[in-house]
Design an enzyme around this catalytic site. Sequence first.
Site, PDB file in Angstrom:
ATOM      1  N   SER A 107     -12.104  16.914 121.624  1.00 29.64           N
ATOM      2  CA  SER A 107     -12.241  16.371 120.271  1.00 29.64           C
ATOM      3  C   SER A 107     -11.521  17.249 119.242  1.00 29.64           C
ATOM      4  O   SER A 107     -10.962  16.727 118.276  1.00 29.64           O
ATOM      5  CB  SER A 107     -13.709  16.201 119.892  1.00 29.64           C
ATOM      6  N   ASP A 152      -4.629  19.842 126.312  1.00 30.22           N
ATOM      7  CA  ASP A 152      -5.206  18.825 125.430  1.00 30.22           C
ATOM      8  C   ASP A 152      -4.143  18.113 124.595  1.00 30.22           C
ATOM      9  O   ASP A 152      -4.069  16.875 124.633  1.00 30.22           O
ATOM     10  CB  ASP A 152      -6.314  19.431 124.560  1.00 30.22           C
TER      11      ASP A 152
HETATM   12  C1  GLA Z   1     -10.184  23.248 127.109  1.00 34.17           C
HETATM   13  C2  GLA Z   1      -8.859  23.868 126.663  1.00 34.17           C
HETATM   14  C3  GLA Z   1      -7.731  23.437 127.587  1.00 34.17           C
HETATM   15  C4  GLA Z   1      -8.074  23.678 129.056  1.00 34.17           C
HETATM   16  C5  GLA Z   1      -9.447  23.089 129.376  1.00 34.17           C
HETATM   17  C6  GLA Z   1      -9.897  23.424 130.771  1.00 34.17           C
HETATM   18  O1  GLA Z   1     -10.135  21.865 126.928  1.00 34.17           O
HETATM   19  O2  GLA Z   1      -8.565  23.477 125.340  1.00 34.17           O
HETATM   20  O3  GLA Z   1      -6.552  24.116 127.225  1.00 34.17           O
HETATM   21  O4  GLA Z   1      -8.002  25.023 129.386  1.00 34.17           O
HETATM   22  O5  GLA Z   1     -10.436  23.568 128.469  1.00 34.17           O
HETATM   23  O6  GLA Z   1      -9.077  22.777 131.700  1.00 34.17           O
END
Ligand code: GLA
Length: 362
Positions: A107, A152
Amino acid sequence: MRTAPRAEAWAPGRCTLAGEHVDYAGGVVVCAALDLGVGVVVRPSHDGVFRAVSGERRAERAGAEPRGDIGDRIFAAVIALRDAGIDVPALEVEVQATLPEAAGLASSAAVTCATMAAALRLCGRTLATRAFIDTALHGERDIAGVPCGPLDPAAIVGSPGAAVLRLDCETLATRALRWPWDNVTLCVCATSERHDVGGAAYRARRAETEEALRAAGARTAKDLVEDDSNLAALPPLLQRRARHVTTETRRALAAAEALGRGDAAALGRVMSESHASLRDDHEVSTGLLDAVAAAAESCSGCLGARLVGAGFGGSVIALVRRDAAGACASAMAAAAGRGCRTWLVTPSPGLADTARDCISDG
Ligand code: GLA
């Protein structure tokens, strides 16, 4: 430069099918954008102060340090765009989300990306896809101060419509993988246990993983997939972290193959093995997440389940036959207890598809 009086944008959240906690190790992830997301409306601020409103919450800042509220991502998005040479004014931003916060479904990155897209529209500017992802990551990491990897923003921007994304986190090379089943779907249960990707535990995992890679003489998790003969000599904790990123990258490659052959049982197995590795080797699960994943797996028609996102709380995702999805969602909710929410989710297009007026190819 003339700016429009207001602009809007929507960015999806993301889920991961395999390849969790490997993005900051240059591994491979199989992930999808969700049909849950974050919408923003932006207007230029009349007095140069950034303001964000999300439901009952309000945040304001003129600049300076992150404060751990919703204003951080708004501010970070604008400063990152300015660093990319786009002259964005201070903004007032209204945020409305169908995506739960602190639930491991990206989010925060969705707020950053939606604000960036709306700000670009406000200014009548565009960024190329790769520049948009890099700018969002710069905002999250260098300005909001969250030590995250590229997963993300890359998933939120680059996910192909109605398909899954295979993402190489070293090069950001992507491949679209068709979702091959009408009768198999994804069910997400967001527990009330909130996770914090900016917190000490995530930071520690990242640092331990980087130390493990160095100690194993590897640059990325992909190097360890090729040759993991050095792992046995590592101290136990570093060995567990290195083993997770190695086996998890192998699982992501196996997940991509399972999608290619339409082998739902194999994808489900990979997802459950991913949960076990996140629990035992990377040590990012919790008792509640383990219980929710086990409740899903105990349903006939569930092919596999795992925690999704950074862990330490957040959500569980299950791969489930469509005719068993309702029962599986109920079982997960019963295990998650008060305050949880469940959804059946569908792989959805990312921003590069839905915001072509401000994100160009290339
Ligand atoms: C969070 C982080 C990502 C990644 C995930 C685990 O979402 O923002 O960069 O490391 O955790 O896969």
